[in-house]
Design a protein around this motif. Structure first.
Motif, PDB file in Angstrom:
ATOM      1  N   ARG A  35     -39.639 -10.519  32.094  1.00 55.42           N
ATOM      2  CA  ARG A  35     -40.605 -10.139  31.053  1.00 55.42           C
ATOM      3  C   ARG A  35     -40.807  -8.633  31.027  1.00 55.42           C
ATOM      4  O   ARG A  35     -40.852  -8.011  29.960  1.00 55.42           O
ATOM      5  CB  ARG A  35     -41.954 -10.845  31.299  1.00 55.42           C
ATOM      6  N   THR A  36     -40.929  -8.033  32.208  1.00 56.37           N
ATOM      7  CA  THR A  36     -41.182  -6.593  32.283  1.00 56.37           C
ATOM      8  C   THR A  36     -40.003  -5.801  31.732  1.00 56.37           C
ATOM      9  O   THR A  36     -40.188  -4.846  30.948  1.00 56.37           O
ATOM     10  CB  THR A  36     -41.454  -6.183  33.746  1.00 56.37           C
ATOM     11  N   GLN A  38     -37.555  -6.855  29.673  1.00 54.03           N
ATOM     12  CA  GLN A  38     -37.383  -7.091  28.238  1.00 54.03           C
ATOM     13  C   GLN A  38     -38.397  -6.292  27.422  1.00 54.03           C
ATOM     14  O   GLN A  38     -38.069  -5.720  26.380  1.00 54.03           O
ATOM     15  CB  GLN A  38     -37.540  -8.592  27.922  1.00 54.03           C
ATOM     16  N   ARG A  39     -39.635  -6.244  27.907  1.00 57.98           N
ATOM     17  CA  ARG A  39     -40.668  -5.474  27.219  1.00 57.98           C
ATOM     18  C   ARG A  39     -40.296  -3.992  27.193  1.00 57.98           C
ATOM     19  O   ARG A  39     -40.461  -3.304  26.186  1.00 57.98           O
ATOM     20  CB  ARG A  39     -42.014  -5.682  27.932  1.00 57.98           C
ATOM     21  N   TYR A  40     -39.807  -3.517  28.330  1.00 58.71           N
ATOM     22  CA  TYR A  40     -39.448  -2.103  28.435  1.00 58.71           C
ATOM     23  C   TYR A  40     -38.294  -1.755  27.502  1.00 58.71           C
ATOM     24  O   TYR A  40     -38.351  -0.767  26.760  1.00 58.71           O
ATOM     25  CB  TYR A  40     -39.074  -1.768  29.881  1.00 58.71           C
ATOM     26  N   SER A  42     -37.239  -3.213  24.864  1.00 55.44           N
ATOM     27  CA  SER A  42     -37.424  -3.498  23.442  1.00 55.44           C
ATOM     28  C   SER A  42     -38.313  -2.482  22.732  1.00 55.44           C
ATOM     29  O   SER A  42     -38.460  -2.557  21.501  1.00 55.44           O
ATOM     30  CB  SER A  42     -37.997  -4.910  23.253  1.00 55.44           C
ATOM     31  N   GLN A  43     -38.903  -1.541  23.468  1.00 56.39           N
ATOM     32  CA  GLN A  43     -39.667  -0.481  22.799  1.00 56.39           C
ATOM     33  C   GLN A  43     -38.736   0.223  21.796  1.00 56.39           C
ATOM     34  O   GLN A  43     -37.614   0.596  22.124  1.00 56.39           O
ATOM     35  CB  GLN A  43     -40.208   0.504  23.837  1.00 56.39           C
TER      36      GLN A  43
END
Length: 214
Positions: A35-36, A38-40, A42-43
């Motif tokens: 999750r971390t 992917q979040r990073y 996808s910015q």
């Protein structure tokens, strides 16, 4: 931020950091790392910077090149380059022989061994041929062309091999009906070439500034 350097080989696998250490996550928590990361990744600006480097013929680009392709201010692009370097995904590779050359850069952004392995794990490399096609079809100013064509360092072999392997694998994948026309509609690039190239810079004198592109 990682300092500029000549491209060098990592000495051992222990030189490559763990994902959990880089992102400061507890790897024992289910899916927390995924999750971390992917979040990073996808910015938006960060994601676009990585796409520029993946589509670049050398997978090494100057700040000027990256800022041309990514539709954000140069300062926003520079901030994300610094952040990607802080996360050890990118670094600046230095080409000493360019230092005394006029109007060409000596420093180029590129993926680290950790960075390319991370992108491979999260399937970012599968689109290499498509991103390269978009890059080649994108209008470039004389400055950007000069930067792209100038000498630059060689990436570490582990990075080069990851790119070469995924380019071959992606070319052999059947059933991908994505066309260059589709990519022109979706691309984030500053000025992807239209179907009629004669439309470019109509009525303009010389190269346009980045402000005029958006």
């Amino acid at each position: 931020m990682s300092r500029s350097r000549e491209a060098t080989e990592p000495t051992t696998d222990s030189d490559v950091p763990s994902v959990a250490a880089v992102f400061g996550v507890d790897d024992s928590v289910p899916y927390e790392t995924e999750r971390t990361v992917q979040r990073y990744l996808s910015q938006e600006t960060r994601h676009n910077v990585l796409q520029v480097l993946l589509g670049h013929p050398s997978h090494l680009a100057s700040t000027t090149e990256i800022a041309y392709y990514v539709p954000r201010s140069r300062s926003a692009v520079s901030d994300q380059l610094a952040d990607l370097a802080d996360h050890e995904i990118l670094t600046q590779y230095h080409h000493e022989s360019n230092e005394d050359a006029r109007d060409v850069p000596a420093d180029f952004w590129g993926l680290t061994v950790f960075g390319v392995s991370l992108l491979a794990e999260y399937n970012y490399l599968r689109g290499l041929p498509v991103l390269r096609a978009v890059h080649d079809a994108t209008h470039k100013t004389e400055t950007v062309k000069r930067h792209e064509e100038c000498p630059r360092p060689v990436l570490p072999s582990a990075v080069e091999e990851a790119f070469d392997g995924d380019e071959r694998d992606a070319a052999d994948v059947p059933g991908d009906d994505t066309t260059l026309a589709d990519l022109r509609e979706e691309t984030f690039y500053a000025d992807a070439a239209p179907a009629d190239p004669s439309a470019l810079n109509g009525g303009a004198d010389g190269d346009r500034t980045l402000d005029e592109l958006f």
